[in-house]
Design an enzyme around this catalytic site. Structure first.
Site, mmCIF file in Angstrom:
data_model
loop_
_atom_site.group_PDB
_atom_site.id
_atom_site.type_symbol
_atom_site.label_atom_id
_atom_site.label_comp_id
_atom_site.label_asym_id
_atom_site.label_seq_id
_atom_site.Cartn_x
_atom_site.Cartn_y
_atom_site.Cartn_z
ATOM 1 N N HIS A 89 -19.294 -38.312 17.244
ATOM 2 C CA HIS A 89 -20.557 -38.916 16.826
ATOM 3 C C HIS A 89 -21.192 -39.745 17.919
ATOM 4 O O HIS A 89 -22.393 -39.977 17.918
ATOM 5 C CB HIS A 89 -20.364 -39.716 15.539
ATOM 6 C CG HIS A 89 -20.241 -38.810 14.350
ATOM 7 N ND1 HIS A 89 -21.309 -38.489 13.561
ATOM 8 C CD2 HIS A 89 -19.198 -38.097 13.883
ATOM 9 C CE1 HIS A 89 -20.927 -37.628 12.636
ATOM 10 N NE2 HIS A 89 -19.649 -37.371 12.815
ATOM 11 N N SER B 114 -22.766 -33.171 18.559
ATOM 12 C CA SER B 114 -22.188 -31.838 18.726
ATOM 13 C C SER B 114 -22.825 -31.107 19.902
ATOM 14 O O SER B 114 -23.980 -31.341 20.223
ATOM 15 C CB SER B 114 -22.451 -30.991 17.479
ATOM 16 O OG SER B 114 -21.754 -31.488 16.393
ATOM 17 N N LYS C 263 -23.316 -25.085 4.225
ATOM 18 C CA LYS C 263 -22.742 -24.112 5.161
ATOM 19 C C LYS C 263 -21.226 -24.298 5.259
ATOM 20 O O LYS C 263 -20.466 -23.324 5.276
ATOM 21 C CB LYS C 263 -23.395 -24.282 6.528
ATOM 22 C CG LYS C 263 -23.170 -23.086 7.434
ATOM 23 C CD LYS C 263 -23.996 -23.229 8.704
ATOM 24 C CE LYS C 263 -23.759 -22.046 9.619
ATOM 25 N NZ LYS C 263 -24.571 -22.109 10.824
ATOM 26 N N ASP C 264 -20.792 -25.560 5.314
ATOM 27 C CA ASP C 264 -19.345 -25.820 5.405
ATOM 28 C C ASP C 264 -18.628 -25.415 4.124
ATOM 29 O O ASP C 264 -17.521 -24.881 4.170
ATOM 30 C CB ASP C 264 -19.087 -27.296 5.711
ATOM 31 C CG ASP C 264 -19.296 -27.605 7.190
ATOM 32 O OD1 ASP C 264 -19.627 -26.662 7.938
ATOM 33 O OD2 ASP C 264 -19.118 -28.759 7.606
ATOM 34 N N GLU D 122 7.818 -19.432 15.214
ATOM 35 C CA GLU D 122 6.712 -18.959 14.396
ATOM 36 C C GLU D 122 5.627 -18.390 15.301
ATOM 37 O O GLU D 122 5.550 -18.719 16.475
ATOM 38 C CB GLU D 122 6.160 -20.127 13.582
ATOM 39 C CG GLU D 122 7.152 -20.622 12.552
ATOM 40 C CD GLU D 122 6.986 -22.100 12.334
ATOM 41 O OE1 GLU D 122 7.465 -22.886 13.165
ATOM 42 O OE2 GLU D 122 6.366 -22.460 11.340
#
Lengths: 257, 412
Positions: free
Chosen positions: B212, B216, B240-241, B284
């Protein structure tokens, strides 16, 4: 089975590297497994109750001489179609050690629904001592503990005597092309008409191998039916949800233009 | 416009503890580039996955017993007798894999769009620390069921530290809490496996504070220049998320409900036995590329150092990359090398799953060389030689004028 496979391939492609863990172990000198179209395969497959019950009979009359089934309680038998009375009767045939009683002594009593299936040997060393040094593994989880799962168990149990090619096995071991290395300590456990099925099914080696493999799959994954049923609902919900949210997204973002 | 309200109670509360203002600032006032594509979904998906892992993990811990003689049985107890225990455990085990799928895609997005470049180095570096802590958490979590792969994985990985000269062996003894992987090891792994997710939670907070601070990046890699370039988080990215959560949830659910053991290893359904070594000890899937790097170096110490360097090099990536253009959409050569690098990581992952011998060993050595070559040689040199395409003057101009730049961005 086909859907099963194609989802697997797709999932592997999506992950790019997901396939490898299985691939690393599938490679070896053992013969390619026989593939069975199991009643419980696929996203909607359920256990064939009659088959799993027959498998339990094979376990009880053949395998139980050497192999434990420690994670299964007699009450679990009601999940594969036995009635409570039948399960109680099966449990009561076994003498279970309990105690200590008020005098401090251990005692035996007939089995109850809450009892786990007792193991044939008191501990791993006793099991080894009675089996020429080899430990007969507990069967409760074996279907999930072997690459190939139930196909492997079926192939192994029905595969004695296939393609021996004069393969010599050291004393006390027996040839089986599906076992890594080709020789294992367990002699062929099944023979035609070794047992008499309660439901009258002809007890061929192939039939018994299939039935007991299906039983072991249930023993390893008793919640499979519940899991698949819930999964279907969850995935349908999420797909509809995704569609609605995508439409909502387009609508809200349309304000920007 | 800062947060305003007529509600006296909220005013009173917010004046003393400005939670509402902070939320308002984040979701309503803070500018987000309007051209963020679906490659930018994974940050919020990771937040959801972390929360899910913590919630399922806390409930699992209520039924799990961290003792070598009881751990395996307690996991089977969860699978068979705890209400929806099978669901909790399969969600938690597959959730770890989904977490790594999302984090790797999140990182590749960062690599593609140059998100790590000035002034966002701190966001990237905190992210690399989160990756390291995640790996430690995932590794220790895999040890808890105390199956064969748990035990032997723990043995192999802790033994890596014995490669260090002089201090190696004492460190390994100290890690184990004894002279072999045993009950003290299991106990501390459980304790740390419970602790580290909360450390990750704290690091995520710092990751977001740093995010922040500078805002972005976006697929064009240019900064916000005016109000036409940005939108608020709510409602645009909220919806959207949420779409991202539902879509990712489908993938997650397919594994949990239909292939719950596909990403695991059958050997981990065999109780740990210190006297029987599995034929192939494989970690893994999400550790396989690093495992390949470790085994590609013939010397144990150098192999361990190479493995750690593979993550360490990410720390200095913001200074290795000399290009001033962020987005690969405007870097014609880097774009190719990015995909070659992604392929190289998949090759490393495959090599890590195979026995380290014969041609596969050579493949993993070449792939390991290329991994470092990409960062240490190509990243600085490309910035020098590459002629980037002309950048658009603003985000809004590019978004509203043409589809060319956005469609270039959506490939990642």
């Amino acid at each position: 089975m086909m859907i099963n496979r194609s989802i697997k391939v797709l999932a592997g492609a999506v992950l790019g590297i997901g396939l490898m863990t299985g691939g690393a172990l599938a490679a070896g000198d053992a013969k390619e497994l026989k593939s069975v179209d199991w009643h419980h395969s696929g996203p909607f497959g359920t256990y064939d109750r009659a088959q799993v019950q027959r498998g339990f009979q094979v376990y009880t009359e053949v395998c139980a001489a050497c192999h434990g089934l420690k994670y299964i309680a007699y009450r679990n038998l009601m999940e594969i179609g036995f009635s409570e009375e039948q399960a109680k009767a099966i449990a009561a045939e076994k003498e279970i050690e309990d105690g200590p009683d008020a005098a401090g002594d251990m005692f035996t009593r007939p089995g109850r629904l809450s009892d786990k299936v007792p193991s044939p040997f008191p501990n791993q060393n006793a099991a080894k001592a009675s089996n020429g040094g080899a430990y007969p593994p507990d069967l409760s989880l074996l279907a999930k503990a072997r690459v190939g799962g139930e196909d492997y168990l079926y192939s192994l149990l029905s595969g004695y005597g296939e393609d021996s090619h004069g393969h010599e096995c050291p004393n006390g071991t027996y040839n089986n092309p599906y076992f890594a290395g080709g020789c294992l300590a367990m002699p062929a456990p099944l023979a035609d008409d070794l047992i008499e099925y309660v439901d009258g099914t002809p007890a061929t080696v192939d039939q018994m191998a299939k039935d007991v493999s299906a039983f072991m799959t249930w023993a390893a994954e008793p919640k499979m039916e519940e899991r698949k049923a819930m999964g279907f609902k969850v995935i349908i919900f999420l797909l509809i949800m995704s569609g609605l949210l995508y439409a909502a997204k387009r609508r809200i973002w349309a304000r920007l233009h | 416009m800062s947060f305003q309200t007529d509600n006296k109670l909220i005013k009173w509360f917010d004046d003393r503890l400005p939670l509402v203002s902070v939320m308002h600032h984040t979701f309503v006032q803070h500018p987000y580039p309007r051209n963020l594509n679906f490659a930018y979904q994974f940050g919020s998906i990771l937040g959801v996955m972390l929360t899910l892992q913590i919630v399922t993990g806390i409930v699992l811990a209520m039924h799990y017993t961290a003792h070598t003689s009881m751990a395996f049985d307690s996991v089977e107890h969860i699978m068979r007798d705890v209400n929806y225990g099978w669901l909790l455990r399969y969600m938690h085990a597959n959730g770890a894999s989904m977490f790594f799928i999302a984090v790797y895609l999140h990182m590749f997005r960062g690599l593609y769009y140059g998100s790590y470049k000035a002034p966002r180095e701190m966001i990237w570096m905190i992210g690399v620390v989160i990756l390291l802590v995640m790996m430690a958490t995932g590794f220790m979590g895999y040890v808890l069921p105390w199956g064969q792969m748990s035990f032997w994985g723990a043995t192999v990985i802790t033994n890596l530290f014995s490669a260090l000269p002089v201090v190696g062996d004492p460190i390994v003894t100290w890690l184990w809490g004894g002279f072999a992987v045993d009950n003290p090891t299991l106990n501390r792994f459980f304790s740390l496996h419970y602790l580290l997710p909360f450390v990750i939670f704290g690091l995520v907070f710092l990751h977001l504070v740093a995010l922040h601070q500078k805002g972005s990046t976006n697929p064009l890699g240019i900064e916000i220049k005016g109000p036409a370039d940005y939108i608020s988080f709510h409602p645009y990215f909220t919806v959207k998320d949420f779409f991202g959560f539902a879509a990712f949830g489908v993938l997650f659910a397919v594994f949990v409900f239909w292939f719950p053991n596909y990403l695991g290893h059958p050997d981990n359904y065999i109780p740990a036995d210190p006297l029987v070594t599995p034929a192939h000890i494989v970690p893994e899937w999400y550790f396989l590329p690093f495992y390949a790097i470790l085994r590609s170096v013939p010397d144990k110490l150098l192999g361990v150092l190479a493995m750690f360097a593979a993550i360490g090099v990410l720390f200095i990536l913001p200074w290795l990359d000399r290009s001033r253009v962020r987005s690969a959409a405007f870097r014609p050569q880097y774009k190719w090398f990015f995909w070659i690098f992604a392929l190289d990581c998949i090759v490393l992952g495959y090599a890590g799953s195979q026995p380290a011998e014969g041609p596969m060993l050579v493949v993993s050595q070449i792939a390991t060389f290329y991994y470092f070559f990409h960062f240490i040689f190509l990243m600085p040199v490309l910035g020098w030689f590459e002629r980037p395409k002309p950048l658009p003057t603003s985000i809004s101009e590019a978004v509203l004028a043409g589809k060319a730049s956005t469609s270039a961005g959506e490939n990642a």
